[in-house]
Design a protein around this motif. Structure first.
Motif, PDB file in Angstrom:
ATOM      1  N   GLY A   1       0.457  -1.394  -0.145  1.00  0.00           N
ATOM      2  CA  GLY A   1      -0.069   0.053  -0.293  1.00  0.00           C
ATOM      3  C   GLY A   1       0.745   1.035   0.096  1.00  0.00           C
ATOM      4  O   GLY A   1       0.757   2.053  -0.339  1.00  0.00           O
ATOM      5  N   GLN A   2       1.694   1.339   0.254  1.00  0.00           N
ATOM      6  CA  GLN A   2       2.940   2.579   0.278  1.00  0.00           C
ATOM      7  C   GLN A   2       3.210   2.921  -1.184  1.00  0.00           C
ATOM      8  O   GLN A   2       3.886   2.270  -2.097  1.00  0.00           O
ATOM      9  N   PRO A   3       3.431   3.844  -2.096  1.00  0.00           N
ATOM     10  CA  PRO A   3       3.536   4.904  -2.409  1.00  0.00           C
ATOM     11  C   PRO A   3       5.254   4.664  -2.616  1.00  0.00           C
ATOM     12  O   PRO A   3       5.966   5.191  -1.883  1.00  0.00           O
ATOM     13  N   VAL A   4       5.937   4.721  -3.510  1.00  0.00           N
ATOM     14  CA  VAL A   4       7.343   4.315  -3.690  1.00  0.00           C
ATOM     15  C   VAL A   4       7.837   5.198  -5.264  1.00  0.00           C
ATOM     16  O   VAL A   4       7.076   5.419  -5.792  1.00  0.00           O
ATOM     17  N   LEU A   5       8.630   5.869  -4.778  1.00  0.00           N
ATOM     18  CA  LEU A   5       9.543   6.696  -5.959  1.00  0.00           C
ATOM     19  C   LEU A   5      10.248   6.146  -6.704  1.00  0.00           C
ATOM     20  O   LEU A   5      10.631   5.075  -6.142  1.00  0.00           O
ATOM     21  N   LYS A   6      10.786   6.769  -7.924  1.00  0.00           N
ATOM     22  CA  LYS A   6      11.555   5.478  -8.907  1.00  0.00           C
ATOM     23  C   LYS A   6      13.590   6.079  -7.996  1.00  0.00           C
ATOM     24  O   LYS A   6      13.668   6.612  -7.601  1.00  0.00           O
ATOM     25  N   GLY A   7      13.545   4.815  -7.672  1.00  0.00           N
ATOM     26  CA  GLY A   7      14.892   5.279  -7.060  1.00  0.00           C
ATOM     27  C   GLY A   7      15.232   4.935  -6.002  1.00  0.00           C
ATOM     28  O   GLY A   7      16.440   4.853  -5.170  1.00  0.00           O
ATOM     29  N   GLN A   8      14.756   4.621  -4.989  1.00  0.00           N
ATOM     30  CA  GLN A   8      13.655   4.644  -3.671  1.00  0.00           C
ATOM     31  C   GLN A   8      14.172   3.335  -2.912  1.00  0.00           C
ATOM     32  O   GLN A   8      13.771   2.217  -3.968  1.00  0.00           O
ATOM     33  N   LEU A   9      14.880   3.476  -2.134  1.00  0.00           N
ATOM     34  CA  LEU A   9      15.354   2.432  -1.570  1.00  0.00           C
ATOM     35  C   LEU A   9      13.946   1.230  -1.291  1.00  0.00           C
ATOM     36  O   LEU A   9      12.890   1.869  -0.558  1.00  0.00           O
TER      37      LEU A   9
ATOM     38  N   ILE B   1      28.109 -10.127   2.292  1.00  0.00           N
ATOM     39  CA  ILE B   1      27.509  -9.864   0.692  1.00  0.00           C
ATOM     40  C   ILE B   1      25.700 -10.138   0.557  1.00  0.00           C
ATOM     41  O   ILE B   1      25.553 -10.859   0.411  1.00  0.00           O
ATOM     42  N   SER B   2      25.515  -8.965  -0.062  1.00  0.00           N
ATOM     43  CA  SER B   2      24.224  -8.155   0.542  1.00  0.00           C
ATOM     44  C   SER B   2      24.580  -7.386  -0.643  1.00  0.00           C
ATOM     45  O   SER B   2      25.353  -6.406  -0.418  1.00  0.00           O
ATOM     46  N   ALA B   3      23.041  -6.308  -1.108  1.00  0.00           N
ATOM     47  CA  ALA B   3      23.686  -5.606  -1.402  1.00  0.00           C
ATOM     48  C   ALA B   3      21.814  -4.492  -1.554  1.00  0.00           C
ATOM     49  O   ALA B   3      20.976  -5.555  -1.603  1.00  0.00           O
ATOM     50  N   PRO B   4      21.634  -3.208  -1.451  1.00  0.00           N
ATOM     51  CA  PRO B   4      20.542  -2.552  -1.753  1.00  0.00           C
ATOM     52  C   PRO B   4      20.191  -2.921  -2.876  1.00  0.00           C
ATOM     53  O   PRO B   4      20.468  -3.117  -3.883  1.00  0.00           O
ATOM     54  N   VAL B   5      18.792  -2.643  -2.967  1.00  0.00           N
ATOM     55  CA  VAL B   5      17.644  -2.920  -3.791  1.00  0.00           C
ATOM     56  C   VAL B   5      16.375  -1.383  -4.010  1.00  0.00           C
ATOM     57  O   VAL B   5      16.020  -1.230  -2.842  1.00  0.00           O
ATOM     58  N   HIS B   6      17.209  -0.548  -5.529  1.00  0.00           N
ATOM     59  CA  HIS B   6      16.051   0.495  -5.443  1.00  0.00           C
ATOM     60  C   HIS B   6      14.789  -0.292  -6.244  1.00  0.00           C
ATOM     61  O   HIS B   6      14.515  -0.624  -6.909  1.00  0.00           O
ATOM     62  N   ALA B   7      13.752   0.987  -6.763  1.00  0.00           N
ATOM     63  CA  ALA B   7      12.241   1.039  -6.776  1.00  0.00           C
ATOM     64  C   ALA B   7      12.182   0.881  -8.891  1.00  0.00           C
ATOM     65  O   ALA B   7      13.500   2.190  -9.041  1.00  0.00           O
ATOM     66  N   PRO B   8      12.392   0.386  -9.144  1.00  0.00           N
ATOM     67  CA  PRO B   8      12.765   0.690 -10.956  1.00  0.00           C
ATOM     68  C   PRO B   8      12.064   1.017 -11.101  1.00  0.00           C
ATOM     69  O   PRO B   8      12.122   2.441 -12.592  1.00  0.00           O
ATOM     70  N   THR B   9      10.478   2.251 -11.568  1.00  0.00           N
ATOM     71  CA  THR B   9       9.748   3.255 -11.028  1.00  0.00           C
ATOM     72  C   THR B   9       9.249   3.614  -9.978  1.00  0.00           C
ATOM     73  O   THR B   9       9.624   2.821  -8.816  1.00  0.00           O
ATOM     74  N   SER B  10       8.321   4.371 -10.402  1.00  0.00           N
ATOM     75  CA  SER B  10       7.191   5.057  -9.167  1.00  0.00           C
ATOM     76  C   SER B  10       6.027   4.397  -9.008  1.00  0.00           C
ATOM     77  O   SER B  10       5.717   3.823 -10.661  1.00  0.00           O
ATOM     78  N   GLY B  11       5.050   4.255  -8.328  1.00  0.00           N
ATOM     79  CA  GLY B  11       4.485   3.810  -8.141  1.00  0.00           C
ATOM     80  C   GLY B  11       3.887   2.991  -6.584  1.00  0.00           C
ATOM     81  O   GLY B  11       4.288   3.417  -5.723  1.00  0.00           O
ATOM     82  N   THR B  12       2.415   2.340  -6.538  1.00  0.00           N
ATOM     83  CA  THR B  12       2.551   1.742  -4.816  1.00  0.00           C
ATOM     84  C   THR B  12       2.936   0.026  -5.166  1.00  0.00           C
ATOM     85  O   THR B  12       2.700  -0.553  -5.795  1.00  0.00           O
TER      86      THR B  12
END
Length: 125
Positions: free
Chosen positions: A51-59, A67-78
């Motif tokens: 239900g949370q809105p996210v922005l492109k590039g947001q964590l 041995i891990s990596a952060p993942v970011h949103a590929p686009t804006s949406g929900t």
């Protein structure tokens, strides 16, 4: 357990007819599955909720180990779903995914302006 039932892979005939067609921008899909496992290391821990809105590039996933990596949103949406889902991997095994329904706006998250490394104390660099 054997993953593949045949030897040598798939070798389809070459199809070069596409060279005569113009390049077009593909539309966004209705939903994007973003696996938290992006590598051989530990999967990222999700930092978003359904239900949370996210922005492109947001964590959306925080690194969860040495041995891990952060993942970011590929686009804006929900964020519309989170859970174990099939992902594009040769094993065919499900992996934890965050599912985003794009809003079509492609709105970017704000990022801080990087500091000039020549003006930073050497302890920080």
């Amino acid at each position: 357990m054997k993953l593949f039932r045949f030897r040598g892979g798939v070798h389809p005939d070459g199809r070069k007819e596409s060279a005569a067609h113009p390049i077009v921008r593909m539309p966004l899909p209705k939903k994007l599955r973003v696996p938290m496992q992006q590598h051989i290391g530990a999967p990222a821990e999700p930092v978003v909720r359904v239900g949370q809105p996210v922005l492109k590039g947001q964590l959306i996933g925080s690194a969860a180990g040495a041995i891990s990596a952060p993942v970011h949103a590929p686009t804006s949406g929900t964020v519309v779903e989170m859970g174990m889902l099939p992902a594009a991997h040769p094993s065919g095994l499900p992996t934890f995914c965050v599912v985003i329904e794009p809003d079509g706006k492609e709105l970017w998250d704000e990022f801080p302006v990087p500091r000039d490394p020549l003006e930073m104390p050497s302890e920080i660099i």
